[in-house]
Write a protein that holds these residues in place. Structure first.
Motif, PDB file in Angstrom:
ATOM      1  N   THR A   1       0.841  -1.193   0.000  1.00 41.84           N
ATOM      2  CA  THR A   1       0.000   0.000   0.000  1.00 41.84           C
ATOM      3  C   THR A   1       0.881   1.250   0.000  1.00 41.84           C
ATOM      4  N   PRO A   2       0.351   2.376  -0.495  1.00 37.81           N
ATOM      5  CA  PRO A   2       1.127   3.619  -0.488  1.00 37.81           C
ATOM      6  C   PRO A   2       1.571   4.024   0.919  1.00 37.81           C
ATOM      7  N   LYS A   3       0.717   3.774   1.901  1.00 41.30           N
ATOM      8  CA  LYS A   3       1.071   4.118   3.280  1.00 41.30           C
ATOM      9  C   LYS A   3       2.281   3.315   3.740  1.00 41.30           C
ATOM     10  N   ARG A   4       2.278   2.030   3.411  1.00 38.55           N
ATOM     11  CA  ARG A   4       3.388   1.165   3.800  1.00 38.55           C
ATOM     12  C   ARG A   4       4.681   1.593   3.104  1.00 38.55           C
ATOM     13  N   LYS A   5       4.591   1.939   1.811  1.00 39.70           N
ATOM     14  CA  LYS A   5       5.773   2.369   1.069  1.00 39.70           C
ATOM     15  C   LYS A   5       6.318   3.689   1.600  1.00 39.70           C
ATOM     16  N   ARG A   6       5.434   4.571   2.013  1.00 44.02           N
ATOM     17  CA  ARG A   6       5.853   5.845   2.601  1.00 44.02           C
ATOM     18  C   ARG A   6       6.638   5.626   3.884  1.00 44.02           C
ATOM     19  N   LYS A   7       6.141   4.699   4.713  1.00 41.42           N
ATOM     20  CA  LYS A   7       6.816   4.425   5.980  1.00 41.42           C
ATOM     21  C   LYS A   7       8.167   3.745   5.759  1.00 41.42           C
TER      22      LYS A   7
END
Length: 62
Positions: free
Chosen positions: A37-43
């Motif tokens: 997910t984009p959130k996971r990639k951001r983190k």
């Protein structure tokens, strides 16, 4: 007596802060990114500190 050589692989992967702590990148950011997910990639972009227990293994390497 000669100077000890630095472990080049460790030298490239870690940075030392002014207080002597180690910074590292998070893993799992190189491939198979479509299913994350984009959130996971951001983190995963963030830089984090190496834990104190693991820091003992790097004492003479950097």
């Amino acid at each position: 007596m000669n100077k000890l050589k630095v472990s080049k692989s460790i030298f490239k992967r870690f940075k030392v802060t002014s207080t002597g702590k180690l910074l590292r990148q998070k893993a799992s950011r190189s491939h198979l990114l479509e299913k994350k997910t984009p959130k996971r990639k951001r983190k995963l972009r963030k830089v984090v500190l190496v834990s104190n227990k693991d820091r003992l293994n790097f004492r003479n390497r950097l």
